[in-house]
Structures are given as structure tokens and as C-alpha cells.
Design a protein around this motif. Structure first.
Motif, PDB file in Angstrom:
ATOM      1  N   VAL A  77       1.010  -1.097  -0.082  1.00  0.00           N
ATOM      2  CA  VAL A  77      -0.130   0.102  -0.045  1.00  0.00           C
ATOM      3  C   VAL A  77       0.919   1.127   0.138  1.00  0.00           C
ATOM      4  CG1 VAL A  77      -2.079  -1.015   0.967  1.00  0.00           C
ATOM      5  CG2 VAL A  77      -0.143   0.030   2.672  1.00  0.00           C
ATOM      6  N   ARG A  78       2.061   1.145   0.439  1.00  0.00           N
ATOM      7  CA  ARG A  78       3.010   2.293   0.492  1.00  0.00           C
ATOM      8  C   ARG A  78       3.621   2.701  -0.933  1.00  0.00           C
ATOM      9  NH1 ARG A  78       6.815  -0.462   4.679  1.00  0.00           N
ATOM     10  NH2 ARG A  78       6.270  -1.997   3.173  1.00  0.00           N
ATOM     11  N   ASP A  82       3.226   0.000  -7.379  1.00  0.00           N
ATOM     12  CA  ASP A  82       2.898  -1.521  -7.209  1.00  0.00           C
ATOM     13  C   ASP A  82       1.226  -1.594  -7.022  1.00  0.00           C
ATOM     14  OD1 ASP A  82       3.256  -4.180  -6.375  1.00  0.00           O
ATOM     15  OD2 ASP A  82       2.847  -3.788  -4.632  1.00  0.00           O
ATOM     16  N   ARG A  83       0.661  -0.640  -6.647  1.00  0.00           N
ATOM     17  CA  ARG A  83      -0.900  -0.421  -6.643  1.00  0.00           C
ATOM     18  C   ARG A  83      -1.443  -0.315  -8.080  1.00  0.00           C
ATOM     19  NH1 ARG A  83      -2.479   4.025  -2.863  1.00  0.00           N
ATOM     20  NH2 ARG A  83      -0.441   4.645  -2.921  1.00  0.00           N
ATOM     21  N   SER A  84      -0.713   0.545  -8.941  1.00  0.00           N
ATOM     22  CA  SER A  84      -1.049   0.884 -10.455  1.00  0.00           C
ATOM     23  C   SER A  84      -1.306  -0.253 -11.189  1.00  0.00           C
ATOM     24  CB  SER A  84      -0.404   2.165 -10.561  1.00  0.00           C
ATOM     25  OG  SER A  84       1.087   1.594 -11.073  1.00  0.00           O
ATOM     26  N   ARG A  85      -0.672  -1.614 -10.919  1.00  0.00           N
ATOM     27  CA  ARG A  85      -0.725  -2.397 -11.890  1.00  0.00           C
ATOM     28  C   ARG A  85      -1.904  -3.541 -11.440  1.00  0.00           C
ATOM     29  NH1 ARG A  85       1.981  -7.222  -9.579  1.00  0.00           N
ATOM     30  NH2 ARG A  85       2.805  -6.819  -7.601  1.00  0.00           N
ATOM     31  N   GLU A 104      -8.288   3.763 -10.693  1.00  0.00           N
ATOM     32  CA  GLU A 104      -9.627   4.526 -10.621  1.00  0.00           C
ATOM     33  C   GLU A 104     -10.406   4.538  -9.344  1.00  0.00           C
ATOM     34  OE1 GLU A 104     -12.300   3.418 -14.145  1.00  0.00           O
ATOM     35  OE2 GLU A 104     -10.919   1.645 -14.198  1.00  0.00           O
ATOM     36  N   ILE A 105     -10.277   3.654  -8.701  1.00  0.00           N
ATOM     37  CA  ILE A 105     -10.912   3.788  -7.109  1.00  0.00           C
ATOM     38  C   ILE A 105      -9.963   4.067  -6.003  1.00  0.00           C
ATOM     39  CG2 ILE A 105     -12.698   1.976  -8.173  1.00  0.00           C
ATOM     40  CD1 ILE A 105     -11.570  -0.017  -6.380  1.00  0.00           C
ATOM     41  N   ASP A 106      -8.806   4.008  -6.205  1.00  0.00           N
ATOM     42  CA  ASP A 106      -7.944   4.444  -5.201  1.00  0.00           C
ATOM     43  C   ASP A 106      -8.154   5.959  -4.866  1.00  0.00           C
ATOM     44  OD1 ASP A 106      -5.229   5.342  -3.987  1.00  0.00           O
ATOM     45  OD2 ASP A 106      -4.570   3.048  -3.974  1.00  0.00           O
ATOM     46  N   ALA A 107      -7.947   6.097  -3.512  1.00  0.00           N
ATOM     47  CA  ALA A 107      -8.234   7.553  -2.991  1.00  0.00           C
ATOM     48  C   ALA A 107      -7.146   8.439  -3.422  1.00  0.00           C
ATOM     49  CB  ALA A 107      -8.279   7.512  -1.325  1.00  0.00           C
ATOM     50  N   GLU A 108      -5.915   7.904  -3.589  1.00  0.00           N
ATOM     51  CA  GLU A 108      -4.605   8.723  -4.172  1.00  0.00           C
ATOM     52  C   GLU A 108      -4.538   8.873  -5.560  1.00  0.00           C
ATOM     53  OE1 GLU A 108      -1.527   8.433  -0.348  1.00  0.00           O
ATOM     54  OE2 GLU A 108      -1.349   7.066  -2.319  1.00  0.00           O
TER      55      GLU A 108
END
Length: 165
Positions: A77-78, A82-85, A104-108
Motif C-alpha cells: 500500500v505504500r 505497485d498498486r497501479s498494476r 480508478e478507485i484508489d483515493a490517491e
């Protein structure tokens, strides 16, 4: 000779829980009732339906990101890259499918308030099953009814240079 009478046919099809799986630490099977235990959000939406024209509805349910986050996706999560894939694929009982990206749904990133609706216009969806609601979409193609499964995972290309060597 006796005749047996078949039970009457019903048009109401009860749906089972939706299967939340993929690259998750805690996959789960969730009913509409269980989805109501998450914080509820409301979306008043207007979207174009190819078969029925303009639709105006009020949906209530948890944010898709909250439900998936509780299942703990297998990304760091940091690390934004990594999240973007990660992708989210949603499947409906009628074969309808839609894909979203985690950003699309991630708050950042996009912070889109995508819902897993538990009610439609004030009517509970327990018998029909949860519905994917993408309030920012002008057309209703990603509104998936009667969700049977949600898969969350990282894109893994199959034709990498290592595969071709």
C-alpha cells in the motif's frame, strides 16, 4: 395411472453470495446482507442504457474499494506503482463483465466512488444480488447486475521477452 404435477415455475431467481478472490490475503464469499455491514454510500445517477435509454436511479451500498481493501490486496500500500498494476474484474450472473483499474478507485489516484449496490431506488437487492455502480460513467455498460464474482489481481503479461527467448 396417476399423474404427478410438477411444481410451478417461478421467475424469481435467488442469487448466492458473490465470490471475492484473486491476489487477496483474505478472499471471501459475501452476501448482500454482509455488504450492508460496510459503510453505506448513496449515488444518484443518470446513465444511458443502449436498450432502455436514459436511466435515473438512486443506489446505496459500500464503496468497492472498501470491500476489496478489507480483503487485503497483495500489493504494498505504500508503493503507488505497485498498486497501479492491479485490475478489478466484475462478473454478473448473465455473463456481463466489466474491468476497472485499481487506480480508478484508489483515493490517491482517481478516487471514483464506485459502489457495490445493496439497494436500487430504495428496494433491497437481496434476491437479485449486488450491482456494480460507476457513477462517473455516462453510459451504463459497466453497471453489472447480479454480481457473482469479483477478481482482483495484477496484470501478468504472457509474452514477455523472457517468454520469447
Amino acid at each position: 395411472m396417476s399423474r404427478t404435477t410438477a411444481p410451478p415455475l417461478t421467475t424469481t431467481v435467488r442469487t448466492g453470495p458473490l465470490r471475492l478472490h484473486g491476489d487477496l490475503r483474505h478472499p471471501a464469499d459475501l452476501t448482500v446482507e454482509q455488504l450492508r455491514h460496510f459503510s453505506a454510500h448513496q449515488a444518484d445517477v443518470v446513465f444511458d442504457c443502449a436498450t432502455n435509454g436514459a436511466q435515473h436511479h438512486a443506489f446505496t451500498g459500500p464503496l468497492l474499494r472498501d470491500v476489496i481493501t478489507r480483503a487485503e490486496p497483495a500489493f504494498d500500500v505504500r508503493r503507488r506503482k505497485d498498486r497501479s498494476r492491479f485490475l478489478v474484474a466484475v462478473f454478473g450472473r448473465d455473463g456481463h463483465r466489466a474491468v476497472l483499474s485499481w487506480p480508478e478507485i484508489d483515493a490517491e489516484f482517481g478516487n471514483a466512488p464506485v459502489l457495490l449496490a445493496t439497494s436500487l431506488d430504495g428496494n433491497p437487492l437481496d434476491a437479485e444480488g449486488s450491482q456494480l455502480v460507476v457513477p462517473s460513467d455516462a453510459c451504463g455498460a459497466r453497471y453489472v447486475s447480479a454480481i457473482t464474482e469479483i477478481w482482483v489481481g495484477a496484470y501478468r503479461p504472457t509474452n514477455t521477452e523472457a517468454d520469447l527467448a
